[in-house]
Design a protein around this motif. Structure first.
Motif, PDB file in Angstrom:
ATOM      1  N   ILE A  67      33.956  43.215  45.383  1.00  0.00           N
ATOM      2  CA  ILE A  67      35.283  42.893  44.827  1.00  0.00           C
ATOM      3  C   ILE A  67      35.207  42.503  43.350  1.00  0.00           C
ATOM      4  N   GLU A  68      34.086  42.859  42.694  1.00  0.00           N
ATOM      5  CA  GLU A  68      33.944  42.458  41.295  1.00  0.00           C
ATOM      6  C   GLU A  68      35.025  43.103  40.420  1.00  0.00           C
ATOM      7  N   ASN A  69      35.277  44.388  40.628  1.00  0.00           N
ATOM      8  CA  ASN A  69      36.307  45.057  39.812  1.00  0.00           C
ATOM      9  C   ASN A  69      37.678  44.414  40.039  1.00  0.00           C
ATOM     10  N   PHE A  70      37.980  44.126  41.299  1.00  0.00           N
ATOM     11  CA  PHE A  70      39.264  43.489  41.612  1.00  0.00           C
ATOM     12  C   PHE A  70      39.393  42.153  40.882  1.00  0.00           C
ATOM     13  N   LEU A  71      38.336  41.349  40.934  1.00  0.00           N
ATOM     14  CA  LEU A  71      38.408  40.036  40.293  1.00  0.00           C
ATOM     15  C   LEU A  71      38.502  40.159  38.770  1.00  0.00           C
ATOM     16  N   GLN A  84      39.623  42.617  36.941  1.00  0.00           N
ATOM     17  CA  GLN A  84      40.943  43.124  36.539  1.00  0.00           C
ATOM     18  C   GLN A  84      42.018  42.040  36.695  1.00  0.00           C
ATOM     19  N   THR A  85      41.900  41.259  37.771  1.00  0.00           N
ATOM     20  CA  THR A  85      42.896  40.203  37.998  1.00  0.00           C
ATOM     21  C   THR A  85      42.816  39.139  36.917  1.00  0.00           C
ATOM     22  N   TYR A  86      41.614  38.673  36.635  1.00  0.00           N
ATOM     23  CA  TYR A  86      41.474  37.618  35.625  1.00  0.00           C
ATOM     24  C   TYR A  86      41.863  38.123  34.229  1.00  0.00           C
ATOM     25  N   GLU A  87      41.561  39.378  33.960  1.00  0.00           N
ATOM     26  CA  GLU A  87      41.945  39.942  32.656  1.00  0.00           C
ATOM     27  C   GLU A  87      43.471  40.013  32.540  1.00  0.00           C
ATOM     28  N   ARG A  88      44.129  40.441  33.619  1.00  0.00           N
ATOM     29  CA  ARG A  88      45.599  40.530  33.604  1.00  0.00           C
ATOM     30  C   ARG A  88      46.242  39.163  33.438  1.00  0.00           C
ATOM     31  N   LEU A  89      45.644  38.159  34.071  1.00  0.00           N
ATOM     32  CA  LEU A  89      46.210  36.807  34.016  1.00  0.00           C
ATOM     33  C   LEU A  89      45.734  36.028  32.797  1.00  0.00           C
ATOM     34  N   ALA A  90      44.799  36.623  32.027  1.00  0.00           N
ATOM     35  CA  ALA A  90      44.229  35.961  30.841  1.00  0.00           C
ATOM     36  C   ALA A  90      43.640  34.601  31.208  1.00  0.00           C
ATOM     37  N   MET A  91      42.887  34.583  32.310  1.00  0.00           N
ATOM     38  CA  MET A  91      42.239  33.348  32.751  1.00  0.00           C
ATOM     39  C   MET A  91      40.739  33.475  32.545  1.00  0.00           C
ATOM     40  N   PRO A  92      40.132  32.580  31.747  1.00  0.00           N
ATOM     41  CA  PRO A  92      38.682  32.666  31.506  1.00  0.00           C
ATOM     42  C   PRO A  92      37.888  32.259  32.746  1.00  0.00           C
ATOM     43  N   ARG A  93      36.996  33.156  33.182  1.00  0.00           N
ATOM     44  CA  ARG A  93      36.155  32.864  34.336  1.00  0.00           C
ATOM     45  C   ARG A  93      34.758  33.449  34.113  1.00  0.00           C
ATOM     46  N   ASP A  94      33.736  32.663  34.455  1.00  0.00           N
ATOM     47  CA  ASP A  94      32.373  33.183  34.519  1.00  0.00           C
ATOM     48  C   ASP A  94      32.149  33.678  35.940  1.00  0.00           C
ATOM     49  N   SER A  98      36.098  44.978  58.538  1.00  0.00           N
ATOM     50  CA  SER A  98      37.051  44.586  59.587  1.00  0.00           C
ATOM     51  C   SER A  98      38.486  44.948  59.236  1.00  0.00           C
ATOM     52  N   GLY A  99      38.690  45.673  58.122  1.00  0.00           N
ATOM     53  CA  GLY A  99      40.033  46.151  57.789  1.00  0.00           C
ATOM     54  C   GLY A  99      40.819  45.282  56.844  1.00  0.00           C
ATOM     55  N   PHE A 100      40.173  44.304  56.209  1.00  0.00           N
ATOM     56  CA  PHE A 100      40.868  43.441  55.259  1.00  0.00           C
ATOM     57  C   PHE A 100      40.713  43.993  53.842  1.00  0.00           C
ATOM     58  N   SER A 101      41.708  43.690  52.997  1.00  0.00           N
ATOM     59  CA  SER A 101      41.663  44.062  51.578  1.00  0.00           C
ATOM     60  C   SER A 101      42.030  42.840  50.743  1.00  0.00           C
ATOM     61  N   PRO A 102      41.343  42.652  49.588  1.00  0.00           N
ATOM     62  CA  PRO A 102      41.726  41.526  48.715  1.00  0.00           C
ATOM     63  C   PRO A 102      43.063  41.827  48.053  1.00  0.00           C
ATOM     64  N   LYS A 103      43.978  40.851  48.100  1.00  0.00           N
ATOM     65  CA  LYS A 103      45.331  41.089  47.584  1.00  0.00           C
ATOM     66  C   LYS A 103      45.674  40.222  46.379  1.00  0.00           C
ATOM     67  N   VAL A 104      45.364  38.944  46.481  1.00  0.00           N
ATOM     68  CA  VAL A 104      45.829  38.000  45.463  1.00  0.00           C
ATOM     69  C   VAL A 104      44.745  36.957  45.211  1.00  0.00           C
ATOM     70  N   VAL A 130      40.685  33.682  47.068  1.00  0.00           N
ATOM     71  CA  VAL A 130      41.148  35.061  47.249  1.00  0.00           C
ATOM     72  C   VAL A 130      41.857  35.156  48.591  1.00  0.00           C
ATOM     73  N   VAL A 131      43.065  35.694  48.571  1.00  0.00           N
ATOM     74  CA  VAL A 131      43.800  35.930  49.807  1.00  0.00           C
ATOM     75  C   VAL A 131      43.616  37.397  50.194  1.00  0.00           C
ATOM     76  N   TRP A 132      43.047  37.597  51.364  1.00  0.00           N
ATOM     77  CA  TRP A 132      42.863  38.937  51.917  1.00  0.00           C
ATOM     78  C   TRP A 132      43.947  39.166  52.973  1.00  0.00           C
ATOM     79  N   GLN A 133      44.365  40.414  53.108  1.00  0.00           N
ATOM     80  CA  GLN A 133      45.332  40.737  54.165  1.00  0.00           C
ATOM     81  C   GLN A 133      44.816  41.913  54.981  1.00  0.00           C
ATOM     82  N   HIS A 134      44.992  41.803  56.296  1.00  0.00           N
ATOM     83  CA  HIS A 134      44.556  42.893  57.167  1.00  0.00           C
ATOM     84  C   HIS A 134      45.571  44.009  57.115  1.00  0.00           C
ATOM     85  N   ASP A 135      45.087  45.216  56.975  1.00  0.00           N
ATOM     86  CA  ASP A 135      45.964  46.380  56.939  1.00  0.00           C
ATOM     87  C   ASP A 135      46.620  46.551  58.307  1.00  0.00           C
TER      88      ASP A 135
END
Length: 437
Positions: A317-321, A323-333, A412-418, A429-434
């Motif tokens: 989920i590195e790409n997801f994280l 992209q999310t932090y970049e969109r929110l402009a939140m600094p994270r290591d 198990s069918g979950f995807s990271p959402k938020v 990270v909130v995951w939701q089952h499809d």
């Protein structure tokens, strides 16, 4: 709180002490004004957890029990030390596993304890120290239908004093106007909502019109040490007045929380009356079945400057994280964590909360184990069998072992959402089952 009843004790790891502890639990429940049914369930919960934990805890260490009778629930916290702790019998699927095999569940005591309580959680306090917290709810009268005011009259203002009757009416009004999935669960029993406010577990602002009629409500409660959840705004006024009422509620809410120490407010259940410009989007979840494939927006607003933090992250989920932090402009290591090569124990433990009224199930990991993937799959199947469509899973990125479970979740069918900034000890990270998987 002044009206809480508390009993604490330490007992040696001897099953002979379980009965006196259960007796104390019953006395506490009765003195706190709970009915016979809740008192018995609390007594059973305490006794079964005591018996099981005496067998699992280190033989030379006492078991500490802290019991509390609050307005709206009974709570027992069991603090203990244990090496190689395995609590598979507390999983929500433990009963069905035994039934499928035609055998009695192996951990019948744990199963009874989990079934008697309305919910439980396990806190790992580092090393071999653990705490199990189990709760039994007070029974409240069912929701009585109420009617929104047919006509309202400006100016709209915040109520200065919120008595239980006003709070109960406002919660009932929200349930009558908004879909159940947008309302906090306590709104279904408005007297409980009033007790939660009186106990300080929930805060709110309530709007009135010039005639003193209840025309709006917005609630919030603690999410973590750094974050608050809010729900609403719930508006009970005609279309032409809705914006004015919502603005009164939102301004009152932000003015109140600005005096707190929290860094951020998060909204899972923001209503359609939320005014643009007050909050920013974090993402969205799939809404419940009754609304088809609608999206459930998740929003936030900073109360303090975000100075950054470090989070653990699986390569999955590195790409997801990023992209999310970049969109929110939140600094994270972002610190890499690999999938576990070996698991600390055979049986994993998942916390499961079910809410049929809101078509919602929430899963949280308590203990990792070799059977985590199978446990996730079995939990999803059991939840689906109960007719619940929305299944969420919460991953705290401050804990490397939780972040390392990403592959198990995807299988198990979950995807990271938020990502919820500061939603746990770190970001969550909130995951939701499809629903189609």
């Amino acid at each position: 709180m002044p009206d809480d009843l508390c009993v604490s004790m330490e007992i040696p790891p001897d099953t002979a002490f379980a009965c006196p502890v259960a007796g104390a639990a019953q006395t506490l429940a009765q003195r706190a004004g709970f009915g016979q049914r809740e008192s018995y369930r609390f007594q059973l919960t305490v006794e079964e957890f005591c018996l099981c934990l005496i067998g699992l805890a280190q033989a030379d260490e006492p078991l500490r029990i802290d019991m509390t009778g609050k307005r709206y629930l009974l709570r027992a916290a069991f603090s203990f030390k244990a090496a190689d702790l395995s609590l598979g019998g507390l999983n929500s699927t433990a009963c069905s596993v035994g039934r499928e095999n035609g055998e009695m569940p192996r951990d019948l005591g744990l199963l009874l304890a989990a079934q008697a309580a309305d919910r439980f959680r396990l806190d790992h306090r580092g090393g071999d120290q653990f705490c199990i917290v189990a709760e039994v709810d007070r029974r409240y009268p069912a929701l009585t239908p109420v009617h929104a005011p047919e006509q309202t009259r400006p100016p709209y203002r915040l109520a200065l004093a919120l008595d239980p009757a006003r709070l109960s009416q406002a919660a009932a009004l929200a349930m009558s106007v908004y879909p159940a999935w947008q309302c906090p669960g306590s709104f279904r029993t408005p007297e409980k909502f009033a007790d939660l406010v009186a106990d300080g577990q929930v805060a709110c602002v309530c709007a009135l019109d010039a005639a003193g009629q209840t025309v709006g409500l917005l609630t919030w409660n603690r999410c973590s040490d750094q974050a608050l959840y809010f729900s609403g705004p719930f508006v009970f006024a005609a279309k032409q007045a809705r914006g004015d009422v919502a603005r009164v509620l939102l301004d009152g809410f932000l003015e109140a929380v600005a005096r707190e120490h929290y860094a951020i407010v998060l909204g899972f259940r923001s209503s359609d009356d939320l005014i643009p410009g007050y909050f920013e989007p974090l993402g969205s979840l799939q809404a419940c079945a009754e609304t088809g494939c609608d999206r459930q927006p998740v929003v936030f607003r900073h109360l303090r400057e975000d100075t950054g933090m470090a989070v653990w992250c699986s390569p999955s989920i590195e790409n997801f994280l990023r992209q999310t932090y970049e969109r929110l402009a939140m600094p994270r290591d972002i610190l890499p964590v690999e999938a576990p090569a070996g698991r600390p124990r055979r049986e994993s433990l998942l916390g499961t909360l079910l809410d049929r009224h809101r078509d919602l199930a929430e899963l949280r990991p308590f203990l990792d184990g070799q059977d985590m993937a199978a446990n996730l799959a079995a939990s999803v199947a059991a939840i689906r069998d109960k007719g619940i469509h929305r299944i969420l899973y919460y991953m705290d990125l401050s804990r490397p072992w939780e972040a390392a479970l990403a592959d198990d979740l995807m299988q198990s069918g979950f995807s990271p959402k938020v990502v919820l900034p500061h939603g746990g000890q770190g970001d969550m990270v909130v995951w939701q089952h499809d629903q189609d998987s």
